[in-house]
Design an enzyme around this catalytic site. Structure first.
Site, PDB file in Angstrom:
ATOM      1  N   GLU A  83       1.418  -1.635  -0.356  1.00 34.81           N
ATOM      2  CA  GLU A  83       0.080  -0.260  -0.267  1.00 34.81           C
ATOM      3  C   GLU A  83       1.009   1.497   0.193  1.00 34.81           C
ATOM      4  O   GLU A  83       1.935   1.487   0.991  1.00 34.81           O
ATOM      5  CB  GLU A  83      -0.899  -0.027   1.316  1.00 34.81           C
ATOM      6  CG  GLU A  83      -1.773   1.308   1.114  1.00 34.81           C
ATOM      7  CD  GLU A  83      -3.262   1.383   1.860  1.00 34.81           C
ATOM      8  OE1 GLU A  83      -3.439  -0.167   2.395  1.00 34.81           O
ATOM      9  OE2 GLU A  83      -4.002   2.485   2.515  1.00 34.81           O
ATOM     10  N   ASP A 135       9.270   7.024   1.102  1.00 32.82           N
ATOM     11  CA  ASP A 135       8.780   7.139  -0.617  1.00 32.82           C
ATOM     12  C   ASP A 135       8.652   5.693  -0.719  1.00 32.82           C
ATOM     13  O   ASP A 135       9.669   4.900  -0.917  1.00 32.82           O
ATOM     14  CB  ASP A 135       9.897   8.290  -1.249  1.00 32.82           C
ATOM     15  CG  ASP A 135       9.188   8.462  -2.429  1.00 32.82           C
ATOM     16  OD1 ASP A 135       8.887   7.821  -3.628  1.00 32.82           O
ATOM     17  OD2 ASP A 135       9.853   9.739  -2.675  1.00 32.82           O
ATOM     18  N   ASP A 157      -1.518  11.763  -2.952  1.00 31.82           N
ATOM     19  CA  ASP A 157      -1.754  13.725  -3.542  1.00 31.82           C
ATOM     20  C   ASP A 157      -2.720  13.920  -4.629  1.00 31.82           C
ATOM     21  O   ASP A 157      -1.884  13.420  -6.080  1.00 31.82           O
ATOM     22  CB  ASP A 157      -0.720  13.809  -3.141  1.00 31.82           C
ATOM     23  CG  ASP A 157      -0.837  13.594  -1.602  1.00 31.82           C
ATOM     24  OD1 ASP A 157      -0.943  14.634  -1.146  1.00 31.82           O
ATOM     25  OD2 ASP A 157       0.248  12.701  -1.441  1.00 31.82           O
ATOM     26  N   ASP A 193     -10.245  10.953  -5.861  1.00 30.84           N
ATOM     27  CA  ASP A 193     -12.092  11.886  -6.084  1.00 30.84           C
ATOM     28  C   ASP A 193     -11.844  12.896  -6.464  1.00 30.84           C
ATOM     29  O   ASP A 193     -12.711  13.555  -6.054  1.00 30.84           O
ATOM     30  CB  ASP A 193     -12.225  11.863  -4.779  1.00 30.84           C
ATOM     31  CG  ASP A 193     -11.508  12.465  -3.487  1.00 30.84           C
ATOM     32  OD1 ASP A 193     -10.990  12.998  -3.771  1.00 30.84           O
ATOM     33  OD2 ASP A 193     -12.205  12.572  -2.195  1.00 30.84           O
ATOM     34  N   THR A 231     -11.164   5.087   3.479  1.00 27.25           N
ATOM     35  CA  THR A 231      -9.877   5.542   4.561  1.00 27.25           C
ATOM     36  C   THR A 231     -10.151   6.640   4.733  1.00 27.25           C
ATOM     37  O   THR A 231     -11.010   7.260   4.683  1.00 27.25           O
ATOM     38  CB  THR A 231      -8.668   5.556   2.990  1.00 27.25           C
ATOM     39  OG1 THR A 231      -9.516   6.595   2.274  1.00 27.25           O
ATOM     40  CG2 THR A 231      -8.544   4.607   2.348  1.00 27.25           C
ATOM     41  N   ARG A 232      -9.425   7.566   5.179  1.00 22.77           N
ATOM     42  CA  ARG A 232      -9.460   8.813   6.401  1.00 22.77           C
ATOM     43  C   ARG A 232      -9.804  10.232   5.624  1.00 22.77           C
ATOM     44  O   ARG A 232     -10.876  10.588   4.861  1.00 22.77           O
ATOM     45  CB  ARG A 232      -8.176   8.945   6.814  1.00 22.77           C
ATOM     46  CG  ARG A 232      -8.834  10.171   7.865  1.00 22.77           C
ATOM     47  CD  ARG A 232      -7.438  10.256   8.927  1.00 22.77           C
ATOM     48  NE  ARG A 232      -6.997   9.145   9.489  1.00 22.77           N
ATOM     49  CZ  ARG A 232      -6.949   9.265  11.246  1.00 22.77           C
ATOM     50  NH1 ARG A 232      -7.597  10.534  11.507  1.00 22.77           N
ATOM     51  NH2 ARG A 232      -6.439   8.205  12.226  1.00 22.77           N
ATOM     52  N   GLU A 234     -10.895   9.769   1.882  1.00 21.22           N
ATOM     53  CA  GLU A 234     -11.627   9.692   1.688  1.00 21.22           C
ATOM     54  C   GLU A 234     -12.497   9.778   1.671  1.00 21.22           C
ATOM     55  O   GLU A 234     -13.874  10.820   1.442  1.00 21.22           O
ATOM     56  CB  GLU A 234     -11.870   7.620   0.850  1.00 21.22           C
ATOM     57  CG  GLU A 234     -13.224   7.656   0.569  1.00 21.22           C
ATOM     58  CD  GLU A 234     -13.759   5.627   0.123  1.00 21.22           C
ATOM     59  OE1 GLU A 234     -12.497   4.852   0.646  1.00 21.22           O
ATOM     60  OE2 GLU A 234     -14.337   4.925   0.138  1.00 21.22           O
TER      61      GLU A 234
HETATM   62  C1  LIG Z   1      -3.701  12.121   0.058  1.00 23.08           C
HETATM   63  S1  LIG Z   1      -3.249  11.163   1.350  1.00 23.08           S
HETATM   64  C2  LIG Z   1      -4.419   9.596   1.712  1.00 23.08           C
HETATM   65  C3  LIG Z   1      -3.934   8.468   2.426  1.00 23.08           C
HETATM   66  C4  LIG Z   1      -4.928   7.241   2.390  1.00 23.08           C
HETATM   67  N1  LIG Z   1      -4.508   7.000   1.481  1.00 23.08           N
HETATM   68  C5  LIG Z   1      -6.052   8.533   2.702  1.00 23.08           C
HETATM   69  O1  LIG Z   1      -6.656   7.459   1.598  1.00 23.08           O
HETATM   70  O2  LIG Z   1      -6.416   8.407   3.983  1.00 23.08           O
HETATM   71  C6  LIG Z   1      -1.748  10.286   0.043  1.00 23.08           C
HETATM   72  C7  LIG Z   1      -0.845   9.908   0.628  1.00 23.08           C
HETATM   73  O3  LIG Z   1       0.446   9.916   0.236  1.00 23.08           O
HETATM   74  C8  LIG Z   1       1.494  10.126   0.444  1.00 23.08           C
HETATM   75  N2  LIG Z   1       2.059   9.970  -0.264  1.00 23.08           N
HETATM   76  C9  LIG Z   1       2.594  11.156  -1.062  1.00 23.08           C
HETATM   77  N3  LIG Z   1       3.403  10.450  -2.196  1.00 23.08           N
HETATM   78  C10 LIG Z   1       3.918   9.515  -1.772  1.00 23.08           C
HETATM   79  C11 LIG Z   1       5.605   8.536  -2.258  1.00 23.08           C
HETATM   80  N4  LIG Z   1       6.257   8.429  -2.926  1.00 23.08           N
HETATM   81  N5  LIG Z   1       5.162   6.870  -1.372  1.00 23.08           N
HETATM   82  C12 LIG Z   1       5.104   7.238  -0.412  1.00 23.08           C
HETATM   83  N6  LIG Z   1       3.147   7.200  -0.088  1.00 23.08           N
HETATM   84  C13 LIG Z   1       3.493   8.541  -0.406  1.00 23.08           C
HETATM   85  C14 LIG Z   1       1.776  10.809   1.424  1.00 23.08           C
HETATM   86  O4  LIG Z   1       2.415  11.359   2.204  1.00 23.08           O
HETATM   87  C15 LIG Z   1       0.091  10.869   1.914  1.00 23.08           C
HETATM   88  O5  LIG Z   1      -0.574  10.426   3.269  1.00 23.08           O
END
Ligand SMILES: C[S@@+](CC[C@H](N)C(=O)[O-])C[C@H]1O[C@@H](n2cnc3c(N)ncnc32)[C@H](O)[C@@H]1O
Length: 251
Positions: A83, A135, A157, A193, A231-232, A234
């Site tokens: 994930e 990352d 993101d 979304d 998810t949080r 979402e």
């Molecule tokens: C908008 S949040 C959504 C988090 C979670 N998946 C949810 O739906 O609640 C996007 C997440 O992706 C992480 N993220 C962004 N680029 C990433 C990368 N290259 N590797 C791992 N995580 C990453 C960010 O730190 C952030 O916590």
């Protein structure tokens, strides 16, 4: 050296609560993916870590996010699931709980998210999750070829401004790496979304002959796959459209 674009925002927010800070010190070292070298998945999941074995609480937080609401599509025993960007870890831990024989690797650069995930791991007592704070592309580069059965990319993101599109996770170089680490027949599950990110992702995957979009009718992308756990992010409904659910199979 070529440095990839940063795809995430902040990596730390508020100061960790003492319990979470404690878990970063006591539990994370037992669950952490090695920070260098090729990742040997069998060794990574060899013995269930002692510290993660005993449930530390009732796991109530997971129930808030619908764990077990919709069982039916858990990965098989031994399957390896990644994930990317697990946020607070609610989805990751709920899936791990639903499929105790499968092996879950979660990667997230946001410190507070990793700490929250550790709390869910401790409360639920799952022993089949390993974590890396950082990352996901760095971890993928160290995974053996054809090692993943399933990869979740949930509400990444969105980087909605055109000048920031280069920061989106979904890029041709990312698909190259994803194609390398997915098993033939392995599945990528993506949700967003943000309408423009959904089209962007579809374009990238459908142009790539190594992946096939599974949708046959609108329902297939309008509804989450069976067993999805909200998810949080979402739940916050911050995007500009209803969630779009995209599934791709590695050929
Ligand atoms: C908008 S949040 C959504 C988090 C979670 N998946 C949810 O739906 O609640 C996007 C997440 O992706 C992480 N993220 C962004 N680029 C990433 C990368 N290259 N590797 C791992 N995580 C990453 C960010 O730190 C952030 O916590």
């Amino acid at each position: 050296m070529h440095r990839p674009q940063r795809t995430y925002g902040r990596i730390k927010a508020r100061t960790l609560k003492p319990r979470q800070a404690g878990l970063m010190e006591t539990l994370l070292p037992h669950l952490a993916v090695p920070v260098e070298g090729e990742i040997d998945i069998d060794s990574l999941f060899a013995a269930p870590p002692e510290a993660a074995r005993a449930p530390g609480g009732p796991g109530g937080a997971l129930r808030d996010f619908g764990a077990g609401d919709n069982p039916g599509s858990s990965p098989e025993a031994g399957a390896v699931v990644l994930e990317i960007g697990f946020g607070g870890g609610e989805h990751l831990v709920a899936q791990a709980k639903a499929a105790p024989g499968a092996r879950f690797i979660g990667v997230e650069p946001f410190l507070n998210g990793v700490a929250s995930c550790l709390r869910h791991i401790e409360e639920s007592g799952v022993a089949n999750v390993r974590l890396h704070q950082g990352d996901a592309r760095e971890v993928m580069a160290r995974l053996p070829a054809a090692s993943l059965d399933l990869c979740y990319i949930l509400f990444p993101d969105p980087w909605p401004k055109a000048r920031h599109h280069k920061r989106r996770l979904i890029q041709p170089a990312f698909l190259d790496e994803l194609a390398r680490v997915m098993k033939p027949g392995g599945e990528v599950r993506f949700a967003t979304d943000w309408a423009n990110y959904a089209s962007w992702t579809l374009q990238h995957f459908t142009r790539d002959s190594r992946f096939a979009w599974t949708a046959e009718r609108a329902e297939d992308w309008r509804r989450p796959w069976p067993g999805h756990v909200t998810t949080r992010y979402e739940a916050k409904k911050l995007g500009d459209c209803a969630p779009i659910w995209l599934r791709f199979l590695r050929s």
